[in-house]
Write an enzyme that holds these catalytic residues in place. Structure first.
Site, PDB file in Angstrom:
ATOM      1  N   CYS A 118       0.785  -1.046   0.012  1.00 41.66           N
ATOM      2  CA  CYS A 118      -0.002   0.121   0.067  1.00 41.66           C
ATOM      3  C   CYS A 118       0.941   1.279  -0.007  1.00 41.66           C
ATOM      4  O   CYS A 118       0.260   2.552  -0.012  1.00 41.66           O
ATOM      5  CB  CYS A 118      -0.911  -0.116   1.207  1.00 41.66           C
ATOM      6  SG  CYS A 118      -2.220  -1.437   1.068  1.00 41.66           S
ATOM      7  N   HIS A 260      -3.026   6.806   5.340  1.00 43.31           N
ATOM      8  CA  HIS A 260      -3.736   5.209   4.813  1.00 43.31           C
ATOM      9  C   HIS A 260      -4.774   4.756   5.569  1.00 43.31           C
ATOM     10  O   HIS A 260      -4.301   4.686   6.856  1.00 43.31           O
ATOM     11  CB  HIS A 260      -2.597   4.431   4.405  1.00 43.31           C
ATOM     12  CG  HIS A 260      -3.214   3.313   3.821  1.00 43.31           C
ATOM     13  ND1 HIS A 260      -3.728   3.215   2.683  1.00 43.31           N
ATOM     14  CD2 HIS A 260      -3.338   2.023   4.257  1.00 43.31           C
ATOM     15  CE1 HIS A 260      -4.018   1.783   2.394  1.00 43.31           C
ATOM     16  NE2 HIS A 260      -3.638   1.276   3.148  1.00 43.31           N
ATOM     17  N   ASN A 290     -10.850   0.512   1.441  1.00 45.49           N
ATOM     18  CA  ASN A 290      -9.106   0.532   1.511  1.00 45.49           C
ATOM     19  C   ASN A 290      -8.883   0.494   0.018  1.00 45.49           C
ATOM     20  O   ASN A 290      -8.765  -0.693  -0.594  1.00 45.49           O
ATOM     21  CB  ASN A 290      -8.611  -0.725   2.177  1.00 45.49           C
ATOM     22  CG  ASN A 290      -7.066  -0.570   2.120  1.00 45.49           C
ATOM     23  OD1 ASN A 290      -6.389   0.072   1.609  1.00 45.49           O
ATOM     24  ND2 ASN A 290      -6.721  -1.598   3.084  1.00 45.49           N
TER      25      ASN A 290
END
Length: 333
Positions: A118, A260, A290
């Site tokens: 990520c 995030h 997400n």
């Protein structure tokens, strides 16, 4: 020279899937296993996520965002002298997905991929920043296309396998692009990254590599959310606290702090630990899920379009990723 963020854009597929629909599909495709009603939304705070069309690839999501960005900036493809595809997803093992994105955009510049779960996009920005500051490139397009919906396990045996696959039920498809240009001042003024690589096994997508090249059962997300959270907490807040200490700033000095987002409960824990004012966050998780590495550019794009961040404002990008990786980038727009 500094690397200035000239613009950012995001692309979200039109189709959305609610958490209730996720649970219904798991039940329909499993042999007798039924998730507890509302468990996905209760555990994550996610109401819906985006799912790309069957005819779309990760590269297409990046291309959609990049085309929007170049049009907004009035930049023809020939003005880009480097393209970086920073994503946890990819169209195929070889070649680099950056080549596929460049071909679809009609670019003729050098390209390469950056991959770090990520934090892939944030690391792509890190590379662009370094290459611009050292004079190797003047205008860099960093993009991502995240397609995790292709790696979600829908047929589960039991509660344990559902828990192991749970991370996949939080993920969402999307693309984003950021244009960075050489500038004499402003731009990115601080960056730092850290890793706790001993925790790499906590969350994985094993299929396709040399360990499991052709095992269909290894093509799904596998992980332990509790252990991943513990790994992040064990890493500590030092990298983020140090950023403020070294720059002499506080979170109040930033128009927005993009973080995030994995689940709403964990976002609340992180905000509490770092003492980030709630009004500085750009909360995208409940309605968009997400989005892996597309999360941070989506938040910055949303903030700019809502007028929450303007030229001259400071913005912070805080990255968290499996592996485990942490990162922070501070910039003046």
């Amino acid at each position: 020279m500094r690397a200035r963020i000239a613009g950012v854009a995001a692309y979200l597929p039109e189709r959305t899937v609610t958490s209730a629909e996720v649970e219904a599909r798991v039940e329909a495709e499993s042999d007798g296993y039924r998730p507890l009603p509302t468990i996905v939304e209760r555990m994550t705070g996610i109401r819906s996520r985006h799912v790309m069309r069957d005819d779309q690839q990760a590269s297409d999501l990046a291309v959609e965002a990049a085309r929007t960005l170049l049009a907004e900036q009035g930049r023809p493809p020939a003005s880009i002298d480097l393209l970086i595809f920073g994503s946890a997803s990819q169209d195929m093992v070889e070649p680099a997905t950056a080549h596929i994105v460049a071909a679809k955009l009609g670019l003729g510049c050098p390209v390469f991929d950056v991959k770090n779960a990520c934090n892939s996009f944030l690391n792509g920005v890190q590379m662009a920043d370094a290459l611009i500051r050292t004079g190797q490139h003047e205008r860099v397009l960093v993009c991502t296309g995240e397609s995790p919906s292709r790696a979600v396990r829908w047929k589960v045996r039991d509660r344990d396998q559902f828990a192991d696959a749970f991370a996949g039920y939080t993920l969402s498809d999307g693309g984003a692009a950021m244009l960075l240009e050489a500038a004499p001042d402003g731009g990115i003024f601080y960056r730092d990254f850290a890793a706790v690589s001993s925790a790499w096994q906590v969350g994985t997508l094993p299929g396709g590599g040399s360990m499991h090249p052709r095992d269909p059962d290894r093509t799904y997300f596998s992980g332990d959310g509790r252990r991943l959270k513990e790994a992040f907490l064990a890493a500590g807040p030092e990298i983020f606290v140090t950023a403020l200490e070294k720059t002499g700033l506080t979170w109040d000095d930033f128009a927005v702090v993009c973080v995030h987002q994995v689940t709403m409960p964990y976002l609340a824990v992180l905000r509490s630990i770092l003492d980030i004012p709630a009004d500085r966050l750009v909360t995208t998780l409940p309605d968009h899920g997400n989005l892996a590495s597309a999360t941070l550019p989506l938040q910055l794009s949303a903030a700019l379009r809502a007028g929450r961040a303007r030229p001259g404002d400071r913005v912070a990008l805080i990255g968290l990723a499996g592996g485990v990786s942490l990162g922070i980038t501070l910039a003046e727009l």
